[in-house]
Design a protein around this motif. Structure first.
Motif, PDB file in Angstrom:
ATOM      1  N   ALA A   1      -7.544   7.858  37.944  1.00 35.88           N
ATOM      2  CA  ALA A   1      -6.445   8.105  37.010  1.00 35.88           C
ATOM      3  C   ALA A   1      -6.565   7.237  35.770  1.00 35.88           C
ATOM      4  CB  ALA A   1      -5.112   7.870  37.703  1.00 35.88           C
ATOM      5  N   ASN A   2      -6.952   5.968  35.956  1.00 33.50           N
ATOM      6  CA  ASN A   2      -7.042   5.081  34.805  1.00 33.50           C
ATOM      7  C   ASN A   2      -8.269   5.385  33.950  1.00 33.50           C
ATOM      8  OD1 ASN A   2      -4.898   2.720  34.781  1.00 33.50           O
ATOM      9  ND2 ASN A   2      -5.328   3.198  36.920  1.00 33.50           N
ATOM     10  N   LEU A   3      -9.377   5.684  34.563  1.00 34.55           N
ATOM     11  CA  LEU A   3     -10.566   6.007  33.772  1.00 34.55           C
ATOM     12  C   LEU A   3     -10.398   7.305  32.994  1.00 34.55           C
ATOM     13  CD1 LEU A   3     -13.415   5.009  36.256  1.00 34.55           C
ATOM     14  CD2 LEU A   3     -12.808   3.847  34.123  1.00 34.55           C
ATOM     15  N   SER A   4      -9.630   8.235  33.545  1.00 34.53           N
ATOM     16  CA  SER A   4      -9.432   9.541  32.890  1.00 34.53           C
ATOM     17  C   SER A   4      -8.174   9.604  32.044  1.00 34.53           C
ATOM     18  CB  SER A   4      -9.391  10.649  33.947  1.00 34.53           C
ATOM     19  OG  SER A   4      -8.274  10.463  34.821  1.00 34.53           O
ATOM     20  N   LEU A   5      -7.429   8.516  31.987  1.00 34.56           N
ATOM     21  CA  LEU A   5      -6.187   8.449  31.213  1.00 34.56           C
ATOM     22  C   LEU A   5      -5.182   9.523  31.638  1.00 34.56           C
ATOM     23  CD1 LEU A   5      -7.572   7.528  27.685  1.00 34.56           C
ATOM     24  CD2 LEU A   5      -5.757   6.323  28.886  1.00 34.56           C
ATOM     25  N   THR A   6      -5.028   9.664  32.938  1.00 36.11           N
ATOM     26  CA  THR A   6      -4.053  10.629  33.472  1.00 36.11           C
ATOM     27  C   THR A   6      -2.973   9.913  34.280  1.00 36.11           C
ATOM     28  OG1 THR A   6      -5.519  10.991  35.380  1.00 36.11           O
ATOM     29  CG2 THR A   6      -5.703  12.539  33.537  1.00 36.11           C
TER      30      THR A   6
ATOM     31  N   VAL B   1       0.052   9.112  33.705  1.00 37.44           N
ATOM     32  CA  VAL B   1       1.429   9.627  33.673  1.00 37.44           C
ATOM     33  C   VAL B   1       1.596  10.846  34.564  1.00 37.44           C
ATOM     34  CG1 VAL B   1       1.918   8.722  31.375  1.00 37.44           C
ATOM     35  CG2 VAL B   1       0.973  11.026  31.613  1.00 37.44           C
ATOM     36  N   PHE B   2       0.495  11.344  35.120  1.00 37.10           N
ATOM     37  CA  PHE B   2       0.559  12.513  35.999  1.00 37.10           C
ATOM     38  C   PHE B   2       0.284  12.180  37.457  1.00 37.10           C
ATOM     39  CE2 PHE B   2      -1.128  13.928  31.832  1.00 37.10           C
ATOM     40  CZ  PHE B   2      -0.044  14.693  31.425  1.00 37.10           C
ATOM     41  N   VAL B   3      -0.289  10.990  37.719  1.00 36.85           N
ATOM     42  CA  VAL B   3      -0.697  10.618  39.074  1.00 36.85           C
ATOM     43  C   VAL B   3       0.203   9.483  39.563  1.00 36.85           C
ATOM     44  CG1 VAL B   3      -2.587   9.864  40.553  1.00 36.85           C
ATOM     45  CG2 VAL B   3      -3.064  11.260  38.519  1.00 36.85           C
ATOM     46  N   PRO B   4       0.919   9.664  40.673  1.00 36.35           N
ATOM     47  CA  PRO B   4       1.872   8.645  41.133  1.00 36.35           C
ATOM     48  C   PRO B   4       1.209   7.302  41.439  1.00 36.35           C
ATOM     49  CG  PRO B   4       2.217  10.731  42.286  1.00 36.35           C
ATOM     50  CD  PRO B   4       0.931  10.869  41.531  1.00 36.35           C
ATOM     51  N   LEU B   5       1.911   6.230  41.083  1.00 41.61           N
ATOM     52  CA  LEU B   5       1.559   4.857  41.455  1.00 41.61           C
ATOM     53  C   LEU B   5       0.177   4.445  40.972  1.00 41.61           C
ATOM     54  CD1 LEU B   5       2.967   4.935  45.105  1.00 41.61           C
ATOM     55  CD2 LEU B   5       4.132   4.211  42.994  1.00 41.61           C
ATOM     56  N   THR B   6      -0.181   4.869  39.770  1.00 42.83           N
ATOM     57  CA  THR B   6      -1.486   4.472  39.220  1.00 42.83           C
ATOM     58  C   THR B   6      -1.347   3.642  37.942  1.00 42.83           C
ATOM     59  OG1 THR B   6      -1.646   6.611  38.081  1.00 42.83           O
ATOM     60  CG2 THR B   6      -2.754   6.404  40.215  1.00 42.83           C
ATOM     61  N   LEU B   7      -0.116   3.396  37.497  1.00 44.40           N
ATOM     62  CA  LEU B   7       0.106   2.444  36.405  1.00 44.40           C
ATOM     63  C   LEU B   7       0.142   1.059  37.032  1.00 44.40           C
ATOM     64  CD1 LEU B   7       2.787   4.265  34.234  1.00 44.40           C
ATOM     65  CD2 LEU B   7       0.496   3.599  33.497  1.00 44.40           C
ATOM     66  N   THR B   8      -0.947   0.340  36.903  1.00 42.57           N
ATOM     67  CA  THR B   8      -1.134  -0.878  37.663  1.00 42.57           C
ATOM     68  C   THR B   8      -0.996  -2.120  36.796  1.00 42.57           C
ATOM     69  OG1 THR B   8      -2.637  -1.952  39.228  1.00 42.57           O
ATOM     70  CG2 THR B   8      -3.632  -0.915  37.316  1.00 42.57           C
ATOM     71  N   GLU B   9      -0.838  -3.275  37.423  1.00 41.51           N
ATOM     72  CA  GLU B   9      -0.639  -4.544  36.711  1.00 41.51           C
ATOM     73  C   GLU B   9      -1.729  -4.770  35.676  1.00 41.51           C
ATOM     74  OE1 GLU B   9      -0.274  -9.365  37.588  1.00 41.51           O
ATOM     75  OE2 GLU B   9      -0.515  -7.960  39.244  1.00 41.51           O
TER      76      GLU B   9
END
Length: 405
Positions: free
Chosen positions: A144-149, A151-159
């Motif tokens: 999710a972070n490498l693909s910049l998605t 805001v669509f994948v739960p619990l992937t906005l990490t510290e």
């Protein structure tokens, strides 16, 4: 909590030839400028504003009754960044519609966007997920972070990278913009008068987005997707349209600096009230979310219009060499500052949410700037130069082929 997206360089997003000779223009047409230094300076201040709101939250200063609302509402600088993207990326399309230049081909445009944001961003993602504690290392977080998605994948906005939600929204706009350009490509000549009303109506229509019942996974909120923030991008797009047309009421208003400054201040003050939502991470009601969007659009319009529509000489602070340097490094400030902030607390023995707002802010800004400068020099600028070298080599090969034939 907001954060500035990756901002396009004002040097490389003009598409084709954007500067129309003044003598060839009708008297009532405002000459189109290429690089606008004051926009670079505005980006610098907006980047510092984002650090302010994040430090205020993590030190607990955002919870104070009065000043907390003010510190927290510095997240409206995201509106400035989104509007800047809308202006800079849409201006070639607006100019092309009026015979003042040409927009980049879609593939060239998308490649330039990827080169602008991905190399430095991927460096941050890899280092954070490998070395920063409590970031989680599942394949879903990495993907999710490498693909910049995020805001669509739960619990992937990490510290260390929670601010990247805005970059995810920004990339969605990058992908949408060529489609909008194609849809409005036929509005030329006499039909250009429809361009501004159509963009304005599109922005108004998306204000209903927060009220639309959209089924999403847990911890995902659809108002954090592009439609929710489209009015902020549209603000910049409308400024781009006005910057390529005859002088209008907005040009005359933009020249009244005291008035537009008052409008900006009023919008900011109103946004710091419950009108734009509660303090902290408490989710606003749909009407509060949309009130914040409207106030952010007004703020961005009032701050940017004098810079792009009213040519009244230099803006000394915004165009100071130090400010311009910070503007060039603003993307690095954005992608690195939460990593720096996460390290400031243990290094100084400060417990999060326990105060020390001023100390943490000063240290975070002081450390983020040299890290951002290094990111620009070692990653961002080499990538940009490689892109331009590739374009030059392609152009040379094309000329050689043409000459041989």
């Amino acid at each position: 909590m907001g954060a500035p997206p990756a901002e396009p360089s004002t040097e490389c997003l003009t598409g084709g030839e954007m500067n129309t000779p003044t003598e060839s223009l009708p008297r009532a047409v405002v000459p189109l400028r290429g690089f606008i230094p004051s926009l670079e300076g505005m980006r610098a201040f907006a980047a510092i504003g984002i650090i302010v709101t994040h430090v205020a939250f993590q030190t607990g200063a955002a919870s104070s009754p009065v000043m907390g609302r003010i510190w927290g509402r510095f997240d409206l600088t995201v509106a400035i960044f989104f509007a800047l993207s809308g202006f800079l990326l849409w201006r070639p399309h607006a100019a092309q519609a009026r015979g003042q230049g040409s927009a980049q081909p879609i593939t060239k445009y998308l490649w330039s966007r990827a080169v602008r944001i991905l190399p430095a961003y991927w460096v941050v993602v890899v280092l954070v997920l490998l070395f920063l504690p409590n970031t989680g290392g599942s394949w879903r977080v990495w993907a999710a972070n490498l693909s910049l998605t995020q805001v669509f994948v739960p619990l992937t906005l990490t510290e260390g990278m929670t601010q990247m939600w805005s970059l995810s929204v920004e990339v969605s706009f990058y992908l949408l913009l060529p489609l909008l350009g194609l849809l409005m490509a036929g509005l030329r000549g006499a039909a250009t008068r429809y361009r501004i009303p159509l963009l304005f109506l599109a922005a108004i229509a998306t204000l209903a987005w927060a009220f639309v019942p959209v089924s999403t996974p847990e911890a995902i909120h659809h108002d954090n997707w592009l439609p929710g923030y489209f009015p902020w991008f549209a603000t910049g797009m409308l400024l781009a349209e006005y910057s390529t047309r005859r002088e209008s009421w907005l040009h005359r208003l933009a020249a009244r600096r005291v008035i537009v400054a008052g409008i900006a201040l009023t919008a900011f003050v109103l946004s710091a009230t419950p009108l734009a939502g509660p303090q902290g991470l408490v989710r606003p009601e749909p009407w509060q979310f949309e009130a914040k969007i409207v106030l952010g659009a007004v703020l961005a319009l009032a701050l940017l219009a004098p810079l792009v529509l009213a040519d009244r000489g230099r803006h000394r602070i915004l165009e100071h060499p130090v400010t311009l340097a910070l503007g060039r490094w603003s993307y690095g400030i954005f992608i690195w500052h939460l990593v720096i902030l996460a390290m400031v607390f243990p290094v100084f023995g400060i417990i999060p949410f326990s105060g020390h707002f001023v100390l943490v802010l000063i240290v975070t800004v002081a450390l983020s700037i040299p890290v951002a400068a290094a990111s620009y020099s070692l990653v961002e600028e080499p990538a940009r130069r490689a892109l331009h070298r590739g374009r030059a080599d392609t152009a040379t090969a094309t000329r050689a082929t043409s000459a041989a034939s």
